[in-house]
Design an enzyme around this catalytic site. Structure first.
Site, mmCIF file in Angstrom:
data_model
loop_
_atom_site.group_PDB
_atom_site.id
_atom_site.type_symbol
_atom_site.label_atom_id
_atom_site.label_comp_id
_atom_site.label_asym_id
_atom_site.label_seq_id
_atom_site.Cartn_x
_atom_site.Cartn_y
_atom_site.Cartn_z
ATOM 1 N N ASP A 142 0.845 -1.188 0.000
ATOM 2 C CA ASP A 142 0.000 0.000 0.000
ATOM 3 C C ASP A 142 0.883 1.241 0.000
ATOM 4 O O ASP A 142 1.842 1.333 0.777
ATOM 5 C CB ASP A 142 -0.911 0.007 1.227
ATOM 6 N N HIS A 179 -3.985 14.382 0.610
ATOM 7 C CA HIS A 179 -4.191 13.525 1.782
ATOM 8 C C HIS A 179 -3.053 13.698 2.779
ATOM 9 O O HIS A 179 -3.280 13.785 3.992
ATOM 10 C CB HIS A 179 -4.294 12.062 1.346
ATOM 11 N N GLU A 181 -10.349 3.673 3.713
ATOM 12 C CA GLU A 181 -9.441 4.418 2.850
ATOM 13 C C GLU A 181 -9.775 4.082 1.405
ATOM 14 O O GLU A 181 -9.737 2.915 1.002
ATOM 15 C CB GLU A 181 -7.977 4.091 3.160
ATOM 16 N N GLU A 238 -9.123 3.744 -2.320
ATOM 17 C CA GLU A 238 -7.894 3.547 -3.074
ATOM 18 C C GLU A 238 -8.163 2.886 -4.420
ATOM 19 O O GLU A 238 -9.219 2.295 -4.648
ATOM 20 C CB GLU A 238 -6.906 2.701 -2.262
ATOM 21 N N ASP A 267 -8.678 0.042 1.952
ATOM 22 C CA ASP A 267 -7.664 -0.417 2.904
ATOM 23 C C ASP A 267 -8.067 0.067 4.296
ATOM 24 O O ASP A 267 -7.571 1.091 4.786
ATOM 25 C CB ASP A 267 -6.284 0.111 2.509
ATOM 26 N N ARG A 311 -7.546 3.747 13.295
ATOM 27 C CA ARG A 311 -6.659 4.885 13.533
ATOM 28 C C ARG A 311 -6.075 4.887 14.943
ATOM 29 O O ARG A 311 -4.933 5.318 15.134
ATOM 30 C CB ARG A 311 -7.422 6.187 13.289
ATOM 31 N N GLN A 348 -3.377 2.176 15.038
ATOM 32 C CA GLN A 348 -2.271 2.604 14.185
ATOM 33 C C GLN A 348 -1.444 3.702 14.852
ATOM 34 O O GLN A 348 -0.214 3.699 14.791
ATOM 35 C CB GLN A 348 -2.822 3.094 12.843
ATOM 36 N N LYS A 352 -3.828 -1.981 10.316
ATOM 37 C CA LYS A 352 -4.156 -2.093 8.898
ATOM 38 C C LYS A 352 -4.328 -3.538 8.438
ATOM 39 O O LYS A 352 -5.006 -3.789 7.445
ATOM 40 C CB LYS A 352 -3.033 -1.461 8.058
ATOM 41 N N THR A 359 -8.325 -5.875 4.021
ATOM 42 C CA THR A 359 -8.261 -4.998 2.855
ATOM 43 C C THR A 359 -9.269 -5.534 1.852
ATOM 44 O O THR A 359 -9.166 -6.695 1.439
ATOM 45 C CB THR A 359 -6.854 -4.986 2.229
ATOM 46 N N GLU A 392 -10.302 12.441 7.352
ATOM 47 C CA GLU A 392 -10.344 13.770 6.751
ATOM 48 C C GLU A 392 -11.752 14.359 6.741
ATOM 49 O O GLU A 392 -11.939 15.548 7.020
ATOM 50 C CB GLU A 392 -9.804 13.694 5.325
#
Length: 400
Positions: A114, A121, A187, A189, A221, A225, A228, A241, A245, A346
């Site tokens: 990834d 971002h 996420e 992607e 993905d 948070r 992480q 993570k 996925t 975000e």
């Protein structure tokens, strides 16, 4: 021209023809091609063809490993079957309604990487975590930053995503605690799937990107948070993570994306020579993100700072080898506008500005039962749009 009855606005027309793997009724896993609202059972239709043996494995890996000449031959043959009326009687029995199939992972994933390739971002993350600093990491504009994930937890669209558990430590807490993640995120992607592998110790030149990469898919993905943030000191993503996925079931061939290719954003400083491409590999994809049916964002992929070709060149420049079925993803796709952000981190600005979801209330991060659906389309010939299908996942409660 086709003997099929295809709507003019179909996203799965003859200029697309994405590949997948499906089952239907008593049929075992088959290779298929999406066309209109149907799927062509390619494994059955190709019996007796020179490439038929490549489509009998229940995954697309043998076809991908055969290389670009075979990819072109198969694509041309499928287009012939679907356009020339003389093939209609033989091919029609091998068409299955897409709504009736069960989709499976299209490839046996070999390795997963990834990246972190959206400048907006990276800027947003910096602002969220520092309270106003627009700085991206010092290395960010010199190389595509990435991490190695777990191939074994790549799942097909529709697979429930169990909320992970692990250690977390909020900034104001004196000690870490263990439990279910409280800041679960998605996420948005775009993924690239490798067909032809490479030798260990031999970097893949950037202009050989289309000789190694078969096609493009959508990826979510998922990210915890809070897990992480605590574990990534000083190393990168791990349990935050690796729990899941999600990958869309359809691979759009690179050959279908000629009309979607655009210049990438200007790069300053100029990248090292191994990251300079002779061809344009920015892609003009428009993505849409829905939470529980509510459209919350539409990120543009053309704004990505690093392209899929540059990512492949960087992935292998140290001599790391490619394997058929390797999946690598773009990293979160985010545009400059507020309604173009590719993650809840975000969209809710780190949880400080919860996102409104109509009658579903607000979300700082995902709750159990929430469904996230990511879809995308790209320009095709004659003003048509090409679809990538969707990658969807519903959050299931943690097992703790």
């Amino acid at each position: 021209m086709t003997w099929l009855d295809l709507p003019d606005d179909t996203l799965f027309g003859l200029d697309n023809l994405p590949y997948g793997v499906f089952s239907h009724g008593e049929r075992t896993r088959r290779a298929g091609v999406a066309v209109g609202e149907q799927v062509l059972d390619l494994s059955a239709a190709a019996e007796g063809e020179s490439f038929g043996r490549l489509l009998a494995a229940g995954v697309l890996n043998p076809l991908l490993a055969a290389g670009p000449d075979t990819w072109a031959d198969v694509r041309a043959r499928v287009r012939e079957w679907l356009t020339e009326p003389r093939h209609a009687d033989r091919i029609r029995p091998h068409l299955v309604p897409r709504k009736d199939i069960t989709s499976h992972l299209p490839v046996e994933v070999a390795d997963y990487v990834d990246f972190y390739s959206s400048e907006q971002h990276a800027i947003n993350a910096s602002r969220i975590f520092t309270g106003g600093d627009d700085l991206v990491p010092a290395n960010w504009k010199h190389l595509p930053i990435g991490y190695h994930g777990r191939a074994g937890t790549v799942v097909v669209s529709g697979t429930p995503v169990v909320r992970p558990a692990g250690q977390r430590k909020p900034r104001r807490a004196a000690e870490p605690s263990f439990g279910a993640a409280k800041r679960l995120d998605f996420e948005t992607e775009v993924g690239f799937v490798v067909g032809v592998g490479s030798e260990l110790g031999a970097p893949v030149p950037i202009d050989e990107f289309p000789r190694h990469v078969f096609g493009v898919c959508l990826v979510n993905d998922w990210s915890a948070r809070d897990l992480q943030g605590w574990e990534s000191q000083p190393l990168g993503p791990f349990l935050g993570k690796s729990f899941a996925t999600s990958m869309s079931p359809w691979l759009v061939p690179l050959a279908a994306l000629d009309h979607a290719r655009v210049p990438q954003p200007a790069q300053d400083p100029e990248p090292f020579e191994y990251l300079r491409a002779a061809e344009l590999w920015g892609l003009d994809l428009t993505l849409e993100i829905r939470i529980n049916g509510h459209l919350v964002s539409s990120p543009p992929f053309a704004t990505q700072y690093w392209t899929g070709a540059q990512q492949l060149a960087h992935l292998t420049v140290n001599g790391a080898s490619l394997r058929t079925g390797d999946l690598y993803a773009s990293g979160t796709v985010t545009g400059p506008a507020k309604d173009q952000r590719g993650s809840l981190l975000e969209l809710s600005w780190g949880g400080r500005e919860p996102l409104a979801l109509g009658l579903d209330g607000t979300r700082a991060f995902l709750e159990d039962g929430d469904e996230v659906v990511i879809s995308a389309s790209a320009p095709g010939p004659g003003g048509a749009r090409l679809g990538f299908g969707e990658v969807r996942g519903t959050v299931a409660p943690a097992v703790v």
